[in-house]
Design a protein around this motif. Structure first.
Motif, PDB file in Angstrom:
ATOM      1  N   ASP A 467       0.825  -1.128   0.086  1.00 16.61           N
ATOM      2  CA  ASP A 467      -0.003   0.029   0.031  1.00 16.61           C
ATOM      3  C   ASP A 467       0.858   1.344  -0.058  1.00 16.61           C
ATOM      4  O   ASP A 467       0.238   2.155  -0.130  1.00 16.61           O
ATOM      5  CB  ASP A 467      -0.967  -0.049   1.291  1.00 16.61           C
ATOM      6  CG  ASP A 467      -1.993  -1.162   1.068  1.00 16.61           C
ATOM      7  OD1 ASP A 467      -2.509  -1.209  -0.015  1.00 16.61           O
ATOM      8  OD2 ASP A 467      -2.461  -1.616   2.185  1.00 16.61           O
ATOM      9  N   SER A 468       2.160   1.076   0.028  1.00 17.37           N
ATOM     10  CA  SER A 468       3.138   2.180  -0.062  1.00 17.37           C
ATOM     11  C   SER A 468       2.778   2.927  -1.430  1.00 17.37           C
ATOM     12  O   SER A 468       3.157   2.579  -2.624  1.00 17.37           O
ATOM     13  CB  SER A 468       4.524   1.840   0.214  1.00 17.37           C
ATOM     14  OG  SER A 468       5.279   3.063  -0.224  1.00 17.37           O
ATOM     15  N   GLU A 469       2.590   4.470  -1.286  1.00 15.88           N
ATOM     16  CA  GLU A 469       2.100   5.151  -2.449  1.00 15.88           C
ATOM     17  C   GLU A 469       3.585   5.494  -3.216  1.00 15.88           C
ATOM     18  O   GLU A 469       3.436   5.196  -4.316  1.00 15.88           O
ATOM     19  CB  GLU A 469       1.843   6.480  -2.060  1.00 15.88           C
ATOM     20  CG  GLU A 469       1.086   7.495  -3.088  1.00 15.88           C
ATOM     21  CD  GLU A 469      -0.231   6.697  -3.252  1.00 15.88           C
ATOM     22  OE1 GLU A 469      -0.689   6.971  -4.494  1.00 15.88           O
ATOM     23  OE2 GLU A 469      -0.799   6.323  -2.528  1.00 15.88           O
ATOM     24  N   ALA A 470       4.615   5.167  -2.611  1.00 17.61           N
ATOM     25  CA  ALA A 470       5.824   5.645  -3.506  1.00 17.61           C
ATOM     26  C   ALA A 470       6.189   4.460  -4.242  1.00 17.61           C
ATOM     27  O   ALA A 470       6.925   4.384  -5.120  1.00 17.61           O
ATOM     28  CB  ALA A 470       6.956   5.803  -2.660  1.00 17.61           C
ATOM     29  N   GLN A 472       3.879   2.249  -5.579  1.00 17.60           N
ATOM     30  CA  GLN A 472       2.663   1.788  -6.725  1.00 17.60           C
ATOM     31  C   GLN A 472       3.396   1.464  -7.995  1.00 17.60           C
ATOM     32  O   GLN A 472       2.985   0.502  -8.906  1.00 17.60           O
ATOM     33  CB  GLN A 472       1.691   2.867  -6.697  1.00 17.60           C
ATOM     34  CG  GLN A 472       0.928   2.725  -5.337  1.00 17.60           C
ATOM     35  CD  GLN A 472       0.441   1.396  -4.923  1.00 17.60           C
ATOM     36  OE1 GLN A 472      -0.225   0.673  -5.578  1.00 17.60           O
ATOM     37  NE2 GLN A 472       1.079   0.917  -3.672  1.00 17.60           N
TER      38      GLN A 472
END
Length: 500
Positions: A467-470, A472
């Motif tokens: 779930d880490s935005e960086a 994706q």
């Protein structure tokens, strides 16, 4: 080119339990084998469950292809196997020890030779002389330690050795005990390790007398629980000296829900149970440190005892003048948790502890000696590689890679990924993992959650980046690679006919 092939397997052994790689477990015979060959540090199972992976070892197919996708399923006898390929090429083929290609219950649609009551019909097994999945000589057993599933050729052997009271060492209803813990009073001379070593050497003698090359699978049962082993092995390791792995606080916060639920006293996994069958690992994993230390000590003892009898097989090869003509591979069917990430045994938790396996390959004059390699390996590759080493074409149904060039050092690596499957329920426990040299991504059928680990920066797998935005873009790239890999492992079973 090796004349003979010897596959030696344990059952449910953690990858980091070999003395040769710095483990506290004493494995002098496997260490000696490693010094004569190569240790593969990045070997994986195709499924962290017995039947699926064992079926893959002989078919060269993934569980989703050969159909024995979980415990309680049966491998179709019509699927081509490595044993049959070797037999057709003039090899003697043997399997001694654990098979587990068929379930403990038989049905009209799926009859099983490994099921009750046939399992314990000793007269049936005395007279059994049929091929079994391409192995034309089989001596089988099904029990781990004192389990009630004891029978088949192993029980016959115990009786022939004079152990008429063998039922005294097994639990009810087959035996007479209510279950033992840690110390198994069975005399070592009647232990299945002794049986496997003795009968493996007898098989070699039969082929040596006829000068026939052989393909032999010596299939050990330990260190699969229950944690039970005879003395002096049961006391070989002091629980007070055991470094017990523990959960890192908060490590499951970003994981799928079933991870954190294992740390509850009475978790409710009812929603995951679709077909009413038992499901590995979906229960509380809470165990006291004291109990875990004792279990680990016995687990280590089981490995050391097994190593002792593997040594008898390896020494027997040398004494018979066969060692230089034999390709020897040691591995296990899948890994094991003994406290790592707060987990025990196995389940749908695709950490390295469970899906990575110990792996040694040795062949005089063929495989470099005394080294390590990070070349990615999958147990689904074993049949294709064994046949290639012997100069035999693999059946088109086998989708595993030919790893022989990576074993001999001709190339650094054959694979750039491995795939691990785990389908323990029709839909709710249906998991696949894609592993590269650096990353690992796990996808759950019909679920938005998953796992993404950077094995280079986070080798202990404590930070799930799903779930880490960086991360994706990385996740999207790996999912695409995963899809291509899935498409790429489809079998080319039939050739195209030009002009059709």
């Amino acid at each position: 080119m090796p004349k003979n092939i010897l596959l030696i397997t344990s059952d449910q052994q953690h990858w980091d339990t070999l003395g040769a790689i710095g483990s506290p477990v004493k494995t002098p015979n496997l260490d000696k084998l490693a010094s004569r060959g190569m240790i593969f540090d990045r070997a994986y199972c195709p499924n962290p469950t017995c039947t699926p992976t064992r079926a893959s070892i002989i078919t060269g197919q993934y569980p989703s292809q050969h159909g024995a996708w979980s415990l309680g399923t049966k491998l179709d006898e019509r699927i081509p196997t490595v044993g049959q390929s070797f037999h057709d090429a003039g090899f003697a083929t043997g399997l001694i020890g654990k098979a587990h290609f068929q379930p403990l219950k038989s049905t009209a649609e799926f009859p099983s030779l490994e099921a009750y009551p046939t399992l314990q019909d000793l007269q049936f097994w005395r007279e059994f002389n049929q091929p079994f999945y391409g192995f034309h000589h089989v001596e089988l057993a099904r029990n781990h330690a004192d389990e009630a599933h004891v029978g088949q050729h192993y029980a016959i052997w115990m009786e022939e050795k004079g152990c008429k009271n063998w039922r005294d060492y097994y639990i009810k209803p087959t035996g007479h005990t209510d279950g033992l813990k840690h110390v198994w009073p069975i005399p070592e001379e009647y232990h299945y390790n002794t049986w496997i070593a003795e009968r493996s050497l007898a098989f070699m003698d039969e082929q040596r007398n006829g000068d026939q090359p052989f393909f032999l699978w010596s299939s050990f049962f330990d260190p699969h629980p229950p944690y039970l082993v005879p003395e002096p092995w049961a006391s070989m390791y002091d629980p007070a000296d055991i470094d017990v792995p523990e959960i890192t606080p908060g490590e499951h916060d970003q994981n799928p829900p079933h991870f954190g639920m294992t740390q509850e006293e009475k978790p409710d996994f009812g929603p995951w149970r679709e077909d009413g069958q038992g499901i590995h690992g979906y229960h509380s994993h809470l165990v006291s440190r004291e109990d875990m230390a004792k279990n680990i000590a016995v687990y280590y003892g089981m490995i050391s005892m097994m190593d002792h009898y593997i040594g008898k097989i390896l020494d027997g090869l040398e004494e018979r003048g066969l060692a230089d003509d034999t390709l020897i591979v040691f591995t296990t069917d899948h890994g094991h948790f003994f406290g790592q990430h707060g987990l025990v045994a196995k389940g749908a938790f695709h950490y390295e502890d469970l899906i990575r396996v110990p792996f040694i390959a040795a062949s005089a004059g063929e495989i470099p000696t005394g080294g390590h390699t990070k070349s990615l390996q999958s147990l689904v590759d074993l049949p294709t590689t064994f046949l290639a080493a012997a100069g035999i074409d693999a059946p088109r149904t086998m989708v595993g890679e030919n790893q022989w060039p990576s074993w001999t050092g001709e190339v650094e690596t054959v694979r750039d990924h491995v795939i691990v499957e785990n389908r323990h329920q029709p839909t709710t426990i249906h998991v696949k993992t894609y592993v590269t040299d650096r990353y690992k991504i796990t996808v759950y059928y019909n679920k938005d959650y998953g796992e993404l680990f950077d094995l280079q920066e986070d080798p202990n797998e404590l930070l799930n980046l799903w779930d880490s935005e960086a991360h994706q873009p990385l996740k999207n790239r790996l999912i695409k690679e995963f899809l291509f890999a899935e498409m790429g492992k489809e079998p080319m079973a039939m050739p195209r006919i030009s002009g059709a």
